[in-house]
Motif scaffolding. Structure first.
Motif, short mmCIF file in Angstrom:
data_model
loop_
_atom_site.label_atom_id
_atom_site.label_comp_id
_atom_site.label_asym_id
_atom_site.label_seq_id
_atom_site.Cartn_x
_atom_site.Cartn_y
_atom_site.Cartn_z
N ARG A 93 -3.40 -5.54 4.52
CA ARG A 93 -4.63 -5.72 3.89
C ARG A 93 -4.68 -5.76 2.51
NH1 ARG A 93 -7.76 -8.80 6.30
NH2 ARG A 93 -7.68 -7.79 8.50
N SER A 99 -11.52 -0.44 5.63
CA SER A 99 -10.03 -0.10 5.99
C SER A 99 -9.63 1.26 5.22
CB SER A 99 -9.22 -1.05 5.41
OG SER A 99 -7.86 -0.68 5.27
N LEU A 136 -6.82 2.42 5.11
CA LEU A 136 -5.58 2.34 4.23
C LEU A 136 -6.15 2.02 2.66
CD1 LEU A 136 -2.68 0.19 5.28
CD2 LEU A 136 -3.75 -0.12 3.20
N TYR A 149 -0.07 -10.95 13.05
CA TYR A 149 -1.19 -9.92 12.80
C TYR A 149 -2.00 -9.67 13.98
CZ TYR A 149 -5.72 -8.16 11.41
OH TYR A 149 -6.98 -7.64 11.23
N TRP A 188 -0.73 -1.80 18.17
CA TRP A 188 -2.14 -1.06 17.89
C TRP A 188 -2.62 -0.38 19.34
CZ3 TRP A 188 -5.20 0.62 14.09
CH2 TRP A 188 -6.48 0.83 14.30
N ASP A 221 2.02 1.12 7.16
CA ASP A 221 1.42 0.74 8.31
C ASP A 221 2.34 -0.04 9.43
OD1 ASP A 221 -0.26 1.60 9.92
OD2 ASP A 221 -2.02 0.70 8.99
N TYR A 222 1.82 -0.22 10.61
CA TYR A 222 2.49 -0.76 11.70
C TYR A 222 2.92 -2.24 11.53
CZ TYR A 222 -2.11 -1.87 13.02
OH TYR A 222 -3.29 -2.64 13.09
N ARG A 281 -15.23 0.02 11.67
CA ARG A 281 -14.75 -1.28 12.09
C ARG A 281 -15.15 -1.34 13.68
NH1 ARG A 281 -10.03 -2.38 13.22
NH2 ARG A 281 -9.20 -0.24 12.95
N ARG A 315 -11.00 -8.02 13.98
CA ARG A 315 -9.95 -8.67 14.70
C ARG A 315 -10.65 -9.50 15.97
NH1 ARG A 315 -6.71 -2.81 14.84
NH2 ARG A 315 -6.53 -2.64 12.83
O1 F6P Z 1 -6.29 2.50 9.63
C1 F6P Z 1 -5.51 1.59 10.27
C2 F6P Z 1 -5.71 0.40 9.79
O2 F6P Z 1 -4.98 -0.44 10.59
C3 F6P Z 1 -5.44 -0.23 8.48
O3 F6P Z 1 -3.75 -0.17 8.61
C4 F6P Z 1 -5.85 -1.16 8.42
O4 F6P Z 1 -6.21 -1.59 7.11
C5 F6P Z 1 -7.46 -0.99 8.81
O5 F6P Z 1 -7.03 -0.09 10.02
C6 F6P Z 1 -8.26 -2.23 9.35
O6 F6P Z 1 -7.68 -3.09 9.95
P1 F6P Z 1 -7.44 -4.32 9.72
O7 F6P Z 1 -6.86 -4.40 8.51
O8 F6P Z 1 -6.88 -5.26 11.05
O9 F6P Z 1 -8.92 -4.99 9.32
#
Ligand code: F6P
Length: 743
Positions: A263, A282, A284, A343, A352, A398-399, A534, A572
């Motif tokens: 992201r 997010s 992150l 993704y 996830w 991250d994953y 989210r 998502r």
């Molecule tokens: O905190 C976990 C996480 O997957 C982050 O790595 C990510 O930025 C956030 O959730 C939001 O998810 P996404 O980037 O899929 O919108």
């Protein structure tokens, strides 16, 4: 054994003596009880024979009377029956009537009852006058066999004996167990005291095998705390943007930092009013963006915004933050197929759910895996391209990028790769269902440092490596050696910047309270709860709504006086499990609002749209409580943002025990989101909590987050990376000399 005997022998002796004294008493008591029984029977029999005797006596036939008496002795306890019609008359009796009982003796020898000895054995004699009309003064004599009493007494003694035997055995057993336990505990406590130890502290030698994992966790936690506190104590420093910058300059020789995350921190989106910047929802990004503002460097990310291509230079770079650039974003373009496979598919439909206990089945598809590898390789190319020298410091996030650390290591062996896994790491059994488990682990073990939020997830990772990979796992230093490379596995609990930048642009608390309530159509004093995240099935949004429903059912005074506002950023939405969850969240909110349709204000307001950081902070500042009910969460920074937002030291945080943040914030009301009644009680407590208590709790939590902010998180990782680099350089310079000395 000796100890047991010391307790048991006296006990058995005491019980034996008691039994010995009890037997004669029981005998006497049995005899008295039996004789009283016989006398009562005699009175009944005498009354019963009165009428037939009258008839028989008027017939004048003593033979018929004897026959009648013989029939009465069919009862096994009546030995004989006789009749005296006068003082000098002969007894008219049944066949076995004892000759020694005579009518002339009745008045003197047998007043009423008596026991006599006969060759047959002891007999009990009862005399009852029976007022028959034809013979006034007639007396019935009933003779009972006492042998029955003897057999009954014998039986009672036997029961008594077995009873005491069982009683002694049970009491002895219980006594031995209690004596052993208390004796050992007492001796251990005394020894501990004599050795100057606390009563609760046990020596390493005494640790039971089942306590070993706990011991290991506690030691790791202590080492961790020591490590986290050391730089702070030694330099007496509070971690800020400046200290982080200085650390980078001093310890890492001003190395260029490269962050790789799927992201991006700034998304350019085309709107009817032109291009606008969006900050993604997010955790992150919330954590890393301030770090990058402090450190400079390059953030490599997927360019996902509709106007992203229009805003980059020829090298696909854009300087950010737009108002005052300090670092740059390098965008990677993905085709729709690549994004769907890497993704949505492998990362979010596979890894996830694999890593979160939310009971959603992971889906693994070969095509997704192929895209995952391909996109990781694409990002590896970008890292090599963006790196200034051959020893960059790369922060892999991250994953989405489990394969990337190995790919970087292969192309830049001197790089320092710090990988941070933002979500939980499952136990080995759960992880092993992934068809590409070995490849993922091999990829991650290309990292120099691998970080998780909690010690528990570090342990799970080491257990997984131990089980699935040919590697040496050192649980003392938490290091994995694999293919000649070392990876240090550490706990670095992530946090937020302090104070948060968005707060500066947010209205005051009274203004925020007013503005939010006006916007939602609620009265000024209306109680408000918030949930902000989210729209993800791991966040427990439905469980949170059920808790609100339960509160209103249990405590109707809140109907119409409390509203829970849920901000749920779309997330998502190409994935079926997310679309289904979205529908369920909407349906449950509707159902609960319909249940309380008569209320002046709805219990739930669902805002399923993206909110920028300033708006998020405004809701935090307007609320009376914030409810974070994640079913499973690596850390959860929303909880920390709520605390940071409350510079008035008011508001209550209700926090899931399954979010990593609950380890650091015990002053929150910690709940199990699966228990709706417990959560309803927490809501009730929060709504009624006195302001002093809110202040005490909030103050403690704010102190924690102020100290353990995101600069410390990044600083600790970078300091560890610096130590690692210095060691490597020292070994490269002095390795041969050191070996010579050792040799
Ligand atoms: O905190 C976990 C996480 O997957 C982050 O790595 C990510 O930025 C956030 O959730 C939001 O998810 P996404 O980037 O899929 O919108």
């Amino acid at each position: 054994m000796r100890l047991s005997l010391r307790f048991v022998l006296p006990l058995l002796l005491a019980l034996g003596a008691f039994a010995w004294a009890a037997v004669p008493l029981v005998d006497a008591w049995m005899t008295r009880w039996y004789l009283r029984d016989l006398d009562t029977r005699s009175t009944f029999v005498a009354k019963a024979v009165q009428e037939p005797l009258d008839d028989l006596l008027s017939s004048g036939s003593s033979t018929r009377i004897s026959g009648y008496f013989n029939r009465l002795t069919d009862d096994e306890r009546i030995y004989a029956v006789g009749l005296c019609t006068g003082r000098n008359a002969a007894v008219i009796g049944s066949n076995a009537f004892p000759a020694e009982i005579k009518c002339s003796d009745l008045a003197s020898a047998f007043s009423k009852e008596r026991t006599i000895a006969t060759p047959h054995g002891p007999l009990h004699v009862s005399i009852r006058s029976t007022p028959v009309e034809s013979v006034p003064g007639a007396t019935v004599i009933l003779v009972h066999d006492m042998a029955f009493l003897a057999s009954r007494t014998e039986e009672s003694r036997r029961y008594l004996f077995y009873f005491f035997l069982a009683l002694s055995a049970s009491v002895a057993l219980i006594t031995v167990v209690i004596a052993q336990i208390s004796w050992r505990g007492w001796v251990a406590g005394l020894r501990a005291l004599l050795h100057g130890e606390g009563i609760l502290r046990t020596s390493a030698k005494a640790t039971a095998p089942e306590l070993k994992p706990i011991e290991r966790d506690v030691s790791a936690l202590l080492r961790d705390l020591e490590r986290v506190y050391r730089p702070f104590d030694e330099r007496q420093q509070r971690w800020t943007q400046e200290t982080l910058r200085a650390t980078l300059r001093g310890e890492l020789r001003g190395n260029h930092i490269i962050v790789v995350a799927n992201r991006e921190p700034y998304i350019h989106v085309r709107t009817p009013d032109g291009i606008r910047i969006q900050h993604p929802a997010s955790g992150l990004v919330t954590a890393l963006e301030p770090v990058m503002r402090a450190c400079s460097g390059t953030w490599i990310a997927h360019g996902s915004g509709s106007a992203d291509r229009e805003t980059v230079d020829r090298d696909d770079r854009v300087d950010v933050p737009p108002e005052n650039p300090t670092y740059r974003v390098r965008r990677i373009w993905l085709t729709a197929e690549e994004e769907a496979g890497y993704y949505a598919g492998f990362a979010n439909e596979g890894l996830w759910p694999l890593c979160h206990n939310a009971y959603v089945r992971p889906n693994f598809r070969k095509t997704d895996w192929d895209y995952y590898r391909l996109v990781n390789a694409r990002f590896a190319d970008a890292v090599v391209h963006e790196a200034n020298g051959d020893d960059p410091v790369v922060l892999v996030q991250d994953y989405h990028f489990a394969l990337l650390p190995r790919m970087i290591r292969e192309r830049r062996p001197k790089a320092t790769v710090i990988t941070f896994w933002h979500i939980p790491w499952p136990n080995p059994e759960a992880f092993a269902i992934c068809p590409w488990r070995s490849e993922l682990l091999h990829g991650l073990l290309g990292s120099s440092i691998l970080g998780f939020h909690t010690q528990f997830h570090c342990n799970n990772f080491l257990d997984t490596v131990d089980r699935l990979v040919e590697a040496r796992v050192d649980r003392e230093t938490f290091t994995v050696s694999h293919g000649g490379e070392d990876t240090v596995v550490h706990r670095y609990p992530i946090s937020i910047e302090w104070p948060p930048a968005a707060l500066a642009a947010t209205p005051s608390i009274p203004e925020s309270r007013e503005a939010v309530r006006v916007r939602l159509g609620l009265p000024r004093d209306h109680k408000l709860g918030v949930g902000i995240e989210r729209l993800d099935y791991t966040k427990g949004i439905i469980e949170r709504f059920r808790a609100v429903q339960r509160l209103l059912e249990l405590d109707p005074k809140w109907v119409g006086n409390f509203t829970f506002v849920q901000i749920a950023a779309p997330s998502r939405s190409s994935i079926e499990s997310y679309r289904g969850y979205n529908e369920r969240v909407h349906a449950v909110a509707k159902e609960i609002n319909a249940q309380f349709a008569g209320a002046a204000r709805p219990p739930i307001i669902l805002l399923p749209t993206h909110h920028e950081p300033e708006a998020v902070y405004e809701y935090h500042r307007a609320a009376d409580l914030c409810f974070v009910s994640s079913l499973h969460d690596g850390m959860n920074l929303v909880a920390k943002e709520f605390i940071a937002a409350r510079d008035d030291e008011q508001g209550v945080l209700i926090l899931s025990q399954f979010a990593g943040a609950s380890r650091e914030l015990p002053e929150a009301l910690i709940v199990n989101p699966y228990d709706a009644d417990q959560c309803a009680v927490a809501l009730r407590i929060a709504l009624a909590m006195p302001v002093d208590e809110q202040r005490d709790r909030m103050r403690l939590m704010r102190n924690i987050i102020r100290e353990f902010n995101v600069y410390r998180w990044a600083g600790c990782m970078l300091l560890d990376a610096a130590t690692m680099q210095q060691r490597r350089r020292f070994e490269a310079d002095n390795g041969s000399k050191a070996m010579l000395v050792a040799g």
